[in-house]
Design a protein around this motif. Structure first.
Motif, PDB file in Angstrom:
ATOM      1  N   UNK A  97       0.823  -1.210   0.000  1.00 12.84           N
ATOM      2  CA  UNK A  97       0.000   0.000   0.000  1.00 12.84           C
ATOM      3  C   UNK A  97       0.859   1.262   0.000  1.00 12.84           C
ATOM      4  N   UNK A  98       1.898   1.267   0.807  1.00 16.66           N
ATOM      5  CA  UNK A  98       2.775   2.442   0.865  1.00 16.66           C
ATOM      6  C   UNK A  98       3.552   2.593  -0.438  1.00 16.66           C
ATOM      7  N   UNK A  99       4.028   1.480  -0.974  1.00 17.24           N
ATOM      8  CA  UNK A  99       4.799   1.539  -2.218  1.00 17.24           C
ATOM      9  C   UNK A  99       3.942   1.995  -3.398  1.00 17.24           C
ATOM     10  N   UNK A 100       2.618   1.876  -3.279  1.00 19.57           N
ATOM     11  CA  UNK A 100       1.736   2.327  -4.350  1.00 19.57           C
ATOM     12  C   UNK A 100       1.696   3.845  -4.476  1.00 19.57           C
ATOM     13  N   UNK A 101       2.328   4.551  -3.564  1.00 14.02           N
ATOM     14  CA  UNK A 101       2.410   6.005  -3.692  1.00 14.02           C
ATOM     15  C   UNK A 101       3.443   6.421  -4.737  1.00 14.02           C
ATOM     16  N   UNK A 102       4.221   5.465  -5.225  1.00  8.09           N
ATOM     17  CA  UNK A 102       5.261   5.776  -6.204  1.00  8.09           C
ATOM     18  C   UNK A 102       4.726   6.397  -7.498  1.00  8.09           C
ATOM     19  N   UNK A 103       3.602   5.892  -8.080  1.00  7.22           N
ATOM     20  CA  UNK A 103       3.113   6.520  -9.318  1.00  7.22           C
ATOM     21  C   UNK A 103       2.842   8.011  -9.177  1.00  7.22           C
ATOM     22  N   UNK A 104       2.292   8.413  -8.067  1.00  9.85           N
ATOM     23  CA  UNK A 104       2.029   9.834  -7.844  1.00  9.85           C
ATOM     24  C   UNK A 104       3.337  10.617  -7.785  1.00  9.85           C
ATOM     25  N   UNK A 105       4.330  10.047  -7.116  1.00  7.87           N
ATOM     26  CA  UNK A 105       5.633  10.710  -7.019  1.00  7.87           C
ATOM     27  C   UNK A 105       6.301  10.815  -8.389  1.00  7.87           C
ATOM     28  N   UNK A 106       6.187   9.762  -9.210  1.00  7.78           N
ATOM     29  CA  UNK A 106       6.763   9.783 -10.555  1.00  7.78           C
ATOM     30  C   UNK A 106       6.064  10.831 -11.420  1.00  7.78           C
ATOM     31  N   UNK A 107       4.745  10.927 -11.264  1.00 12.46           N
ATOM     32  CA  UNK A 107       3.975  11.909 -12.027  1.00 12.46           C
ATOM     33  C   UNK A 107       4.427  13.327 -11.690  1.00 12.46           C
ATOM     34  N   UNK A 108       4.607  13.595 -10.413  1.00 12.09           N
ATOM     35  CA  UNK A 108       5.049  14.920  -9.967  1.00 12.09           C
ATOM     36  C   UNK A 108       6.466  15.203 -10.448  1.00 12.09           C
ATOM     37  N   UNK A 109       7.343  14.203 -10.325  1.00  9.59           N
ATOM     38  CA  UNK A 109       8.733  14.379 -10.759  1.00  9.59           C
ATOM     39  C   UNK A 109       8.809  14.643 -12.260  1.00  9.59           C
ATOM     40  N   UNK A 110       8.000  13.915 -13.035  1.00  6.63           N
ATOM     41  CA  UNK A 110       7.989  14.123 -14.477  1.00  6.63           C
ATOM     42  C   UNK A 110       7.505  15.507 -14.860  1.00  6.63           C
ATOM     43  N   UNK A 111       6.533  16.028 -14.109  1.00  6.92           N
ATOM     44  CA  UNK A 111       6.002  17.366 -14.401  1.00  6.92           C
ATOM     45  C   UNK A 111       7.052  18.442 -14.145  1.00  6.92           C
ATOM     46  N   UNK A 112       7.751  18.342 -12.995  1.00  5.84           N
ATOM     47  CA  UNK A 112       8.739  19.361 -12.650  1.00  5.84           C
ATOM     48  C   UNK A 112      10.032  19.225 -13.453  1.00  5.84           C
ATOM     49  N   UNK A 113      10.266  18.044 -14.039  1.00  2.16           N
ATOM     50  CA  UNK A 113      11.471  17.878 -14.859  1.00  2.16           C
ATOM     51  C   UNK A 113      11.249  18.301 -16.303  1.00  2.16           C
ATOM     52  N   UNK A 114      10.062  18.811 -16.593  1.00  2.00           N
ATOM     53  CA  UNK A 114       9.773  19.327 -17.919  1.00  2.00           C
ATOM     54  C   UNK A 114       9.332  18.287 -18.911  1.00  2.00           C
ATOM     55  N   UNK A 115       8.926  17.109 -18.435  1.00  2.00           N
ATOM     56  CA  UNK A 115       8.490  16.054 -19.344  1.00  2.00           C
ATOM     57  C   UNK A 115       7.158  16.378 -20.007  1.00  2.00           C
ATOM     58  N   UNK A 116       6.394  17.248 -19.371  1.00  2.00           N
ATOM     59  CA  UNK A 116       5.105  17.610 -19.942  1.00  2.00           C
ATOM     60  C   UNK A 116       3.970  17.233 -19.018  1.00  2.00           C
ATOM     61  N   UNK A 117       2.843  17.894 -19.203  1.00  2.57           N
ATOM     62  CA  UNK A 117       1.689  17.644 -18.350  1.00  2.57           C
ATOM     63  C   UNK A 117       0.919  16.430 -18.865  1.00  2.57           C
ATOM     64  N   UNK A 118       0.612  15.464 -18.002  1.00  5.19           N
ATOM     65  CA  UNK A 118      -0.151  14.291 -18.429  1.00  5.19           C
ATOM     66  C   UNK A 118      -1.610  14.654 -18.682  1.00  5.19           C
TER      67      UNK A 118
END
Length: 323
Positions: free
Chosen positions: A107-128
Motif C-alpha cells: 500500500x505504501x509503495x503504491x504512492x510511487x506513481x504519484x511521485x513519478x507523475x510529480x517528478x515528471x512534471x517538474x522535470x519538464x516532461x510535460x503535463x499528463x
C-alpha cells in the motif's frame, strides 16, 4: 504493411515487458519477506544478489550468450546516480519489510506513481492528460485509506517504506532517461547497476556492522535445505526483477512501470492476507483496495486510449505534410 507489423511487434514487446515485471515483482516481495523472517541481514542479502547478477552477466558476455557491451567509464559515470538510487530504494524497502506486513508494505509503495507523475512534471516532461492524472490520484487515495486500516502500525517500517518510495521514483526517472539517451539495453543497464553498486554496498555492510557476522551466519544457515532454496530463489528472482524492471521502463515509461507495480500489488495484497501472517483484516483495507484497483484500471484505459490515438494523429500529420 511493414509499419503495421512493426507497430504490432512493439505492442507485444510492451505488453510482455509489463507482464513480466508484474509477475517478477509480485514473486520477489514474498520471497524477500520469507528469507528476511529467517535472515535479518538485509544489506548483506542485497550485496549477494547484486554480486550474483554481475557475475552472471559477465560470464554470459564472455561466453557469447549475451551481446552486452563491456564497461565504459563515460557510461559508468552517467549511470552512477541510477545505481545509487536503485540500491537505496531496495535497501530501504528490505528494511521496511522487517516491521511492515506485506499488504501495508505494498500500500505504501503504491504512492510511487504519484511521485513519478510529480517528478515528471517538474522535470519538464510535460503535463499528463486529465484522465491519467485523476486515475493516479484515485490510486493514491486508495493507498491512504487502506493504510488507515493498519492497526499494527510500525513507525520505523513506515518511514523506511516512504523513503524507499522517494528513491524508487528517482531511479525510475533516471533509468528512463538513460535508456533513451544512451541507447543502452536492459541487460547493459543491469550490469552497470550491479557492478557500480558493489563498492557502495560493501561500505554499507561494514558501516552498519553486519559484516562479518552476517557472512558467517549466511554460511551456517545454508546447511538448511529450505533456507538454501529460498536464498537461491531470491538470487534468481532478483536478477529477473532487475531485468524486467529496466526493460519495462525503457520500452514503456517510468510511470507505466510504477502503475504495473500498483496493479500487481492487488494480487500481492490479497495473498498477503493469508500468507506469512501478521495481517489484521479491516473494512478500511478492503475499501482502499477497491478504490486503488479502480484507479489502476482507469489508468490502464487512459493509456490505451493514448496509444490508440497516437498512430491516427501521426497519420494525419503525414497526410498534411504531403499536401
Amino acid at each position: 504493411m511493414e509499419n503495421r507489423n512493426d507497430a504490432e511487434a512493439s505492442q507485444i514487446l510492451s505488453l510482455f515487458a509489463a507482464l513480466s515485471y508484474g509477475v517478477a515483482s509480485m514473486a520477489m516481495v514474498f520471497i524477500n519477506k520469507a528469507i528476511l523472517m529467517q535472515y535479518s541481514y538485509s544489506m548483506t542479502l542485497l550485496t549477494v544478489q547484486q554480486l550474483a547478477t554481475a557475475v552472471l552477466i559477465h560470464s554470459g558476455r564472455r561466453s557469447g550468450y549475451t551481446k552486452a557491451k563491456g564497461l565504459e567509464m563515460t557510461t559508468a559515470k552517467k549511470l552512477l546516480p541510477v545505481s545509487l538510487f536503485y540500491n537505496a530504494n531496495v535497501a530501504f524497502a528490505l528494511a521496511s519489510l522487517k516491521g511492515v506486513n506485506i499488504p501495508m508494505y505494498i500500500a505504501i509503495k503504491r504512492l510511487t506513481p504519484l511521485a513519478v507523475l510529480i517528478a515528471g512534471f517538474f522535470s519538464g516532461k510535460g503535463r499528463p492528460t486529465t484522465q491519467v492524472t485523476l486515475s493516479v490520484l484515485l490510486t493514491a487515495t486508495g493507498v491512504v485509506i487502506a493504510a488507515l486500516g493498519d492497526f499494527s502500525f510500525d513507525l520505523f517500517g513506515y518511514s523506511m517504506a516512504l523513503t524507499s518510495v522517494f528513491f524508487q521514483t528517482m531511479y525510475l526517472v533516471l533509468v528512463e532517461k538513460s535508456g533513451a539517451e544512451d541507447g543502452l539495453s536492459s541487460v547493459e543497464i543491469m550490469f552497470y547497476n550491479s557492478f557500480l553498486s558493489l563498492p557502495f554496498l560493501l561500505f554499507l555492510i561494514i558501516a552498519t556492522g553486519e559484516f562479518p557476522n552476517s557472512l558467517s551466519i549466511l554460511i551456517a544457515k545454508s546447511n538448511s535445505f529450505y533456507f538454501l532454496v529460498i536464498l537461491l530463489l531470491s538470487l534468481v528472482m532478483g536478477i529477473a526483477l532487475n531485468y524486467t524492471m529496466f526493460l519495462c521502463t525503457i520500452v514503456n515509461s517510468a510511470l507505466t512501470t510504477t502503475i504495473v507495480g500498483v496493479l500487481k500489488g492487488v494480487g500481492s495484497t490479497t495473498l498477503g492476507f493469508v500468507l506469512l501472517g501478521g495481517v489484521q483484516v479491516h473494512a478500511l483495507n478492503v475499501t482502499g483496495l477497491v478504490i486503488n484497483t479502480a484507479g489502476g484500471l482507469w489508468y490502464s484505459y487512459a493509456k490505451y486510449q493514448q496509444k490508440k490515438n497516437k498512430p491516427l494523429r501521426l497519420e494525419l500529420d503525414l497526410e498534411n505534410h504531403r499536401k
